[in-house]
Design a protein around this motif. Structure first.
Motif, PDB file in Angstrom:
ATOM      1  N   SER A  27       0.741  -1.235  -0.065  1.00  0.00           N
ATOM      2  CA  SER A  27      -0.012   0.048  -0.028  1.00  0.00           C
ATOM      3  C   SER A  27       0.768   1.164  -0.059  1.00  0.00           C
ATOM      4  CB  SER A  27      -0.947  -0.116   1.118  1.00  0.00           C
ATOM      5  OG  SER A  27      -1.846   1.028   1.122  1.00  0.00           O
ATOM      6  N   ASN A  28       1.002   2.012  -1.162  1.00  0.00           N
ATOM      7  CA  ASN A  28       2.039   3.059  -1.363  1.00  0.00           C
ATOM      8  C   ASN A  28       0.937   4.402  -1.184  1.00  0.00           C
ATOM      9  OD1 ASN A  28       3.803   4.873  -2.059  1.00  0.00           O
ATOM     10  ND2 ASN A  28       4.520   4.219  -3.979  1.00  0.00           N
ATOM     11  N   TRP A  29       0.760   4.592   0.222  1.00  0.00           N
ATOM     12  CA  TRP A  29      -0.092   5.903   0.359  1.00  0.00           C
ATOM     13  C   TRP A  29       0.250   6.969  -0.100  1.00  0.00           C
ATOM     14  CZ3 TRP A  29      -0.838   8.946   5.544  1.00  0.00           C
ATOM     15  CH2 TRP A  29      -1.901   9.318   5.360  1.00  0.00           C
ATOM     16  N   SER A  30      -0.398   8.201  -0.622  1.00  0.00           N
ATOM     17  CA  SER A  30      -0.047   9.231  -1.112  1.00  0.00           C
ATOM     18  C   SER A  30      -0.199  10.277  -0.134  1.00  0.00           C
ATOM     19  CB  SER A  30      -0.661   9.701  -2.558  1.00  0.00           C
ATOM     20  OG  SER A  30       0.116  10.670  -3.211  1.00  0.00           O
ATOM     21  N   ARG A  31      -0.708  10.196   1.205  1.00  0.00           N
ATOM     22  CA  ARG A  31      -1.046  11.183   2.038  1.00  0.00           C
ATOM     23  C   ARG A  31      -2.146  11.931   1.854  1.00  0.00           C
ATOM     24  NH1 ARG A  31       4.258  12.726   5.461  1.00  0.00           N
ATOM     25  NH2 ARG A  31       5.160  10.628   6.031  1.00  0.00           N
ATOM     26  N   GLY A  32      -3.069  11.532   1.118  1.00  0.00           N
ATOM     27  CA  GLY A  32      -4.095  11.830   0.832  1.00  0.00           C
ATOM     28  C   GLY A  32      -5.477  11.084   0.966  1.00  0.00           C
ATOM     29  N   PHE A  33      -6.514  11.547   1.047  1.00  0.00           N
ATOM     30  CA  PHE A  33      -7.802  10.537   1.441  1.00  0.00           C
ATOM     31  C   PHE A  33      -8.004   9.768   0.264  1.00  0.00           C
ATOM     32  CE2 PHE A  33      -9.453  13.955   4.650  1.00  0.00           C
ATOM     33  CZ  PHE A  33      -9.476  13.088   5.875  1.00  0.00           C
TER      34      PHE A  33
END
Length: 515
Positions: free
Chosen positions: A218-224
């Motif tokens: 899971s490469n979260w992009s720091r946005g909802f």
């Protein structure tokens, strides 16, 4: 000096706009056409909604190239696909990820580009997480236990809320505690990988070799609701990216001993070597045909979304500018070229190939205008390290409406780029190339290389401004009686090395997957 140049340019632009609009019928026609007969929405719909993402080597990239050629031709502009090499062909199919135990729920996931496919029936397996270990021997013993299992490889995030959400609503102490905890988790995660003898890039190969049946990150992009979607590093088993919310769910269940079980059906096709190409359109010059104004944008994209703002918006800006110019400035003094480059995402390969293959065009470049950082209106323009760039850029900008230019901050002479986007390929070869850099619109967190880079994120009023700006700059650069200077500024001292920075040198592209 830079501050003075910026101030002087602002004065020139503010005092010159009305004169330019009153006295130049071509500029008036460009503005009227772009405002009253814009094709941007239809171009975006056909490119993003109908064709979709343009991953290099995919059928969609080839389809997009043919579509652009047909579109240029319909406007009376010569265009063709120009092959420069090959790449791994791959076609995305469906991705379904369903949790079967301890309860049933469909999860939001996307297979990474070039991921191997599951069978048509998919696979079912238990989910496990990476262990916390002290050395490689412990890790190697654990590897013996994962045959037939799905492995989660990313660090679980302590929050799914963006930092700005915390900053607005949390107490200062709570916000600082969250950041400290997150930093500690990140450091521990990296240290644990090092104890295994791996990093985040090499761990997948070890897991695949040990018999895992799938890998989930899971490469979260720091946005909802936003994740980065890049490429798989496995050769035989699928690699899936799960959105943060669902990844966290699986991780917590596995960590607490509730042994989640998944069904994954991730279909794709390995198409072998496929040709890579640039899409090139040309409006031949009448007086100085061997001098060139190049409208530049990369055409390829990652394919988690549809590549709308990276770089569909740059591509439709250049197409729309070319359409307008052909209609209202059909016989330019200099040749106008539109370059929609391939494989920018893999290292500026398309533009580097064009620069390498066409030294005669590079030698004749009057200016390159490149746009590649989102849907926003252009707000920054640098001289790119060309010492005299202020003289000609300020003259051309003088013709642009003030309500566009008063949003643009300039810096002269600036510095050359060393990568990042395709104008760097031309600057490295000494050609005056300039980035039309856009307002953020939360580009880096929400659309850059993400699963949310889609048509609905386009701000067409800003893109229209950019098309007007680009068309007028191209027109004025073409008409300029003088060839632009290529004199390079003396670059500053590198604070890291203590040495004076040198002008970047051209780099050869990767032309084949075998390299």
């Amino acid at each position: 000096m830079n501050k003075l140049a910026t101030t002087l340019l602002s004065v020139i632009l503010c005092t010159g706009t009305l004169i330019a609009q009153e006295n130049d019928p071509v500029v008036d026609a460009i503005i009227k056409e772009a405002t009253e007969n814009s094709q941007l929405e239809s171009l975006a719909h056909e490119m993003m909604d109908v064709i979709g993402p343009r991953l290099v080597g995919s059928p969609q990239m080839k389809q997009a190239g043919k579509w652009a050629v047909q579109k240029f031709n319909s406007w009376g502009i010569d265009a063709q696909l120009e092959n420069y090499g090959d790449w791994q062909g791959w076609q995305r199919g469906i991705t379904h990820v369903d949790m079967l135990e301890p309860r049933v729920e469909s999860l939001q996931g996307t297979q990474l580009a070039w991921s191997p496919s599951t069978s048509k029936k998919g696979l079912e397996a238990q989910v496990v997480i990476l262990p916390t270990i002290e050395n490689e021997d412990q890790f190697n013993n654990w590897l013996k236990t994962i045959k037939g299992k799905i492995v989660l490889t990313s660090m679980p995030q302590p929050t799914g809320r963006p930092d700005e959400n915390w900053e607005e609503y949390a107490t200062d102490a709570s916000f600082e505690k969250m950041k400290k905890d997150r930093d500690s988790m990140r450091d521990s995660y990296r240290d644990n990988l090092r104890n295994m003898g791996h990093n985040s890039r090499s761990i997948d190969e070890a897991l695949e070799k040990a018999g895992a049946v799938a890998i989930i990150g899971s490469n979260w992009s720091r946005g909802f609701g936003v994740n980065k979607i890049f490429s798989a590093r496995t050769k035989e088993i699928p690699t899936i990216d799960l959105e943060l919310e669902d990844y966290g769910l699986l991780y917590r269940l596995a960590a607490s001993g509730h042994t989640p079980k998944l069904h994954i059906n991730a279909q794709s096709k390995d198409l072998g070597k496929q040709p890579t190409f640039n899409t090139i359109a040309t409006i031949k010059g009448t007086e100085k045909p061997e001098e060139y104004v190049i409208l530049s944008a990369h055409y390829d994209s990652w394919d988690g979304g549809t590549g709308a703002t990276d770089n569909g918006t740059g591509s439709i800006t250049m197409m729309e500018a070319a359409r307008i110019l052909k209609k209202h400035y059909p016989n330019p003094k200099r040749t106008i070229i539109v370059g929609l480059w391939g494989s920018e995402e893999q290292g500026l390969n398309g533009s580097r190939a064009y620069v390498e293959d066409h030294p005669e065009i590079v030698a004749g470049v009057q200016a390159v205008f490149n746009q590649d950082n989102g849907t926003g209106r252009v707000v920054r323009l640098s001289g790119g390290g060309f010492l005299q760039s202020y003289d000609y850029l300020s003259s051309w900008l003088n013709a642009v409406p003030n309500d566009i230019t008063d949003k643009i901050e300039t810096s002269f002479p600036g510095s050359p780029a060393r990568g990042g986007s395709d104008y760097a390929s031309f600057q490295a070869a000494g050609a005056p190339a300039f980035s039309l850099s856009s307002l953020s619109w939360d580009y880096w967190n929400y659309t850059w290389h993400t699963n949310r880079d889609t048509y609905d994120k386009i701000v067409f009023d800003d893109v229209r401004n950019n098309a007007i700006l680009t068309a007028i700059l191209a027109y004025k650069a073409s008409e300029d009686p003088d060839k632009t200077s290529r004199e390079q500024a003396v670059l500053p001292i590198d604070s890291r090395t203590g040495e004076r920075r040198e002008w970047p040198t051209p780099r050869s592209p990767i032309r084949t997957i075998d390299e």
